[in-house]
Design a protein around this motif. Structure first.
Motif, PDB file in Angstrom:
ATOM      1  N   GLU A   1       0.832  -1.198   0.000  1.00  0.00           N
ATOM      2  CA  GLU A   1       0.000   0.000   0.000  1.00  0.00           C
ATOM      3  C   GLU A   1       0.867   1.248   0.000  1.00  0.00           C
ATOM      4  OE1 GLU A   1      -3.677   1.894   2.665  1.00  0.00           O
ATOM      5  OE2 GLU A   1      -2.420   0.282   3.488  1.00  0.00           O
ATOM      6  N   ALA A   2       0.489   2.232  -0.810  1.00  0.00           N
ATOM      7  CA  ALA A   2       1.148   3.544  -0.815  1.00  0.00           C
ATOM      8  C   ALA A   2       0.211   4.562  -0.182  1.00  0.00           C
ATOM      9  CB  ALA A   2       1.485   3.963  -2.237  1.00  0.00           C
ATOM     10  N   ILE A   3       0.755   5.366   0.715  1.00  0.00           N
ATOM     11  CA  ILE A   3      -0.037   6.367   1.429  1.00  0.00           C
ATOM     12  C   ILE A   3       0.592   7.738   1.185  1.00  0.00           C
ATOM     13  CG2 ILE A   3      -0.902   7.115   3.683  1.00  0.00           C
ATOM     14  CD1 ILE A   3      -0.473   4.170   4.615  1.00  0.00           C
ATOM     15  N   ASN A   4      -0.112   8.591   0.450  1.00  0.00           N
ATOM     16  CA  ASN A   4       0.357   9.940   0.129  1.00  0.00           C
ATOM     17  C   ASN A   4       1.792   9.924  -0.404  1.00  0.00           C
ATOM     18  OD1 ASN A   4      -0.103  12.718  -0.083  1.00  0.00           O
ATOM     19  ND2 ASN A   4       0.871  13.126   1.895  1.00  0.00           N
ATOM     20  N   LEU A   5       2.063   9.004  -1.309  1.00  0.00           N
ATOM     21  CA  LEU A   5       3.419   8.772  -1.802  1.00  0.00           C
ATOM     22  C   LEU A   5       3.849   9.869  -2.767  1.00  0.00           C
ATOM     23  CD1 LEU A   5       5.752   6.704  -1.642  1.00  0.00           C
ATOM     24  CD2 LEU A   5       4.771   5.617  -3.681  1.00  0.00           C
ATOM     25  N   MET A   6       5.029  10.424  -2.502  1.00  0.00           N
ATOM     26  CA  MET A   6       5.577  11.485  -3.336  1.00  0.00           C
ATOM     27  C   MET A   6       7.009  11.161  -3.737  1.00  0.00           C
ATOM     28  SD  MET A   6       4.075  14.907  -1.429  1.00  0.00           S
ATOM     29  CE  MET A   6       4.390  14.337   0.251  1.00  0.00           C
ATOM     30  N   LYS A   7       7.343  11.554  -4.964  1.00  0.00           N
ATOM     31  CA  LYS A   7       8.710  11.404  -5.450  1.00  0.00           C
ATOM     32  C   LYS A   7       9.055  12.587  -6.331  1.00  0.00           C
ATOM     33  CE  LYS A   7      12.739   9.652  -6.325  1.00  0.00           C
ATOM     34  NZ  LYS A   7      13.782   9.565  -5.264  1.00  0.00           N
ATOM     35  N   ASP A   8      10.081  13.341  -5.922  1.00  0.00           N
ATOM     36  CA  ASP A   8      10.552  14.494  -6.678  1.00  0.00           C
ATOM     37  C   ASP A   8      11.975  14.240  -7.152  1.00  0.00           C
ATOM     38  OD1 ASP A   8       8.184  15.766  -5.994  1.00  0.00           O
ATOM     39  OD2 ASP A   8       9.063  16.721  -4.221  1.00  0.00           O
ATOM     40  N   TYR A   9      12.271  14.707  -8.342  1.00  0.00           N
ATOM     41  CA  TYR A   9      13.636  14.687  -8.860  1.00  0.00           C
ATOM     42  C   TYR A   9      14.075  16.139  -9.050  1.00  0.00           C
ATOM     43  CZ  TYR A   9      12.808   9.752  -9.887  1.00  0.00           C
ATOM     44  OH  TYR A   9      12.518   8.411  -9.789  1.00  0.00           O
ATOM     45  N   GLY A  10      15.194  16.506  -8.470  1.00  0.00           N
ATOM     46  CA  GLY A  10      15.661  17.879  -8.562  1.00  0.00           C
ATOM     47  C   GLY A  10      14.978  18.767  -7.531  1.00  0.00           C
ATOM     48  N   ARG A  11      15.347  20.051  -7.562  1.00  0.00           N
ATOM     49  CA  ARG A  11      14.813  21.004  -6.581  1.00  0.00           C
ATOM     50  C   ARG A  11      14.427  22.318  -7.251  1.00  0.00           C
ATOM     51  NH1 ARG A  11      18.873  20.527  -1.297  1.00  0.00           N
ATOM     52  NH2 ARG A  11      18.514  18.299  -0.880  1.00  0.00           N
ATOM     53  N   GLY A  12      13.638  23.079  -6.508  1.00  0.00           N
ATOM     54  CA  GLY A  12      13.264  24.414  -6.974  1.00  0.00           C
ATOM     55  C   GLY A  12      12.446  24.390  -8.244  1.00  0.00           C
ATOM     56  N   GLU A  13      12.708  25.373  -9.120  1.00  0.00           N
ATOM     57  CA  GLU A  13      11.939  25.505 -10.353  1.00  0.00           C
ATOM     58  C   GLU A  13      12.169  24.346 -11.302  1.00  0.00           C
ATOM     59  OE1 GLU A  13      12.840  29.231 -12.122  1.00  0.00           O
ATOM     60  OE2 GLU A  13      11.903  30.426 -10.527  1.00  0.00           O
ATOM     61  N   ASN A  14      13.299  23.660 -11.157  1.00  0.00           N
ATOM     62  CA  ASN A  14      13.624  22.547 -12.051  1.00  0.00           C
ATOM     63  C   ASN A  14      13.137  21.201 -11.529  1.00  0.00           C
ATOM     64  OD1 ASN A  14      15.010  24.242 -13.890  1.00  0.00           O
ATOM     65  ND2 ASN A  14      16.864  24.158 -12.615  1.00  0.00           N
ATOM     66  N   ALA A  15      12.464  21.201 -10.401  1.00  0.00           N
ATOM     67  CA  ALA A  15      12.008  19.938  -9.812  1.00  0.00           C
ATOM     68  C   ALA A  15      10.964  19.265 -10.699  1.00  0.00           C
ATOM     69  CB  ALA A  15      11.431  20.187  -8.422  1.00  0.00           C
ATOM     70  N   VAL A  16      11.085  17.946 -10.801  1.00  0.00           N
ATOM     71  CA  VAL A  16      10.106  17.132 -11.517  1.00  0.00           C
ATOM     72  C   VAL A  16       9.327  16.343 -10.472  1.00  0.00           C
ATOM     73  CG1 VAL A  16       9.762  15.227 -13.140  1.00  0.00           C
ATOM     74  CG2 VAL A  16      11.544  16.948 -13.574  1.00  0.00           C
ATOM     75  N   HIS A  17       8.010  16.516 -10.457  1.00  0.00           N
ATOM     76  CA  HIS A  17       7.162  15.829  -9.480  1.00  0.00           C
ATOM     77  C   HIS A  17       6.640  14.542 -10.118  1.00  0.00           C
ATOM     78  CE1 HIS A  17       7.455  19.482  -7.149  1.00  0.00           C
ATOM     79  NE2 HIS A  17       6.957  20.185  -8.158  1.00  0.00           N
ATOM     80  N   ALA A  18       7.391  13.466  -9.926  1.00  0.00           N
ATOM     81  CA  ALA A  18       7.061  12.196 -10.579  1.00  0.00           C
ATOM     82  C   ALA A  18       5.864  11.508  -9.932  1.00  0.00           C
ATOM     83  CB  ALA A  18       8.275  11.265 -10.552  1.00  0.00           C
ATOM     84  N   LEU A  19       5.736  11.640  -8.604  1.00  0.00           N
ATOM     85  CA  LEU A  19       4.591  11.092  -7.874  1.00  0.00           C
ATOM     86  C   LEU A  19       4.024  12.197  -7.004  1.00  0.00           C
ATOM     87  CD1 LEU A  19       6.016   7.624  -6.712  1.00  0.00           C
ATOM     88  CD2 LEU A  19       4.603   8.091  -8.729  1.00  0.00           C
TER      89      LEU A  19
END
Length: 274
Positions: A10-28
């Motif tokens: 089970e995933a609960i409020n799962l988040m995954k970001d690559y990079g930071r700031g304006e260049n961040a990619v919000h994959a999950l």
């Protein structure tokens, strides 16, 4: 959408970001989902939608940026590297697009390799069940180069199941196969769920492959936008095409999948359907 079976992962409020700031990619983006034991689930989505990131994070191959993963009753997101290694070795099975068989070993040796590396003895009765279920009785002494693509993938499936994992993750398992071999492999995956009680989570771009599953999830922009029980190939193809078109139309009307997802997530960040 879940039934009455116990939850395998089970995933609960799962988040995954690559990079930071304006260049961040919000994959999950705050994914909430559970996968039942003894069920075959397909995950679909356009390229870059986050479907592979979800699988890799659930399997402990990639770390989460936020949220929790409960795997077979244990919190995966709080495990250290050694604990994750042991979990993947004993509780997770992997099936890859490229088979990843060792060319110098026989089919039988490849199937038993996870146990060999762990210094464990195989359960011969379970090995026999897998070999018979996958139709590999006459191929155990053959090396990979003596097997067809479909036969190699069946060996890879047996290898994934030999340690009796809690969950098997299949990453585009038919990507390198022709249509006949693909149907064969997908049938065996379905059979492993129905007859052996296995739990399979498969990432695929193929709507026909998804139709073999008990359940199919469509991913877009790091969120679940559709969740179908007993998915039909035509329906999944329609949803996938809509989401593919979505990424190229910033001002289009909401897709069917997005309208279905209103109860699952706030859609304000989607690239279309504003």
């Amino acid at each position: 959408m879940t039934g009455s079976n116990p939850v395998a992962i089970e995933a609960i409020n799962l988040m995954k970001d690559y990079g930071r700031g304006e260049n961040a990619v919000h994959a999950l983006r705050g994914v909430n989902i559970s996968f039942e034991q003894g069920r075959f689930t397909a995950i679909m989505g356009p390229s870059g939608s986050g479907k592979s990131t979800l699988m890799h994070t659930l399997a402990g191959l990639d770390s989460a940026s936020g949220g929790r993963i409960i795997f077979d009753g244990a919190e995966l997101t709080s495990m250290n590297d050694n604990q994750l290694t042991l979990l993947r070795r004993h509780r997770v099975g992997f099936i890859f697009q490229s088979f990843n068989l060792l060319p110098m070993f026989s089919a039988e040796q490849n199937i038993l390799m996870p146990l060999t590396l762990a210094g464990e003895k195989p359960d011969r009765s379970w090995f026999k069940v897998l070999v018979e279920t996958l139709g590999l009785e006459g191929r155990l002494s053959h090396r990979p180069n003596e097997l067809s693509g479909g036969q190699q993938q069946r060996v890879a499936i047996a290898r994934a199941l030999i340690s009796k994992p809690a969950v098997v993750f299949a990453d585009e398992p038919t990507g390198n196969l022709d249509s006949v071999s693909s149907a064969e492999v997908l049938s065996f995956l379905k059979q492993s769920v129905k007859e052996l009680g296995q739990t399979v989570i498969m990432v695929t771009h193929d709507a026909v492959a998804a139709s073999y599953a008990d359940r199919a999830i469509v991913f877009a922009d790091g969120r679940i936008v559709a969740d179908e029980t007993d998915p039909a190939a035509e329906r999944m193809s329609e949803l996938l095409m809509e989401e593919r078109d979505c990424v190229t139309r910033s001002s289009a009307a909401p897709t069917v999948a997005q309208r279905m997802s209103d109860s699952l997530a706030d859609t304000k960040d989607f690239p279309c359907g504003q």
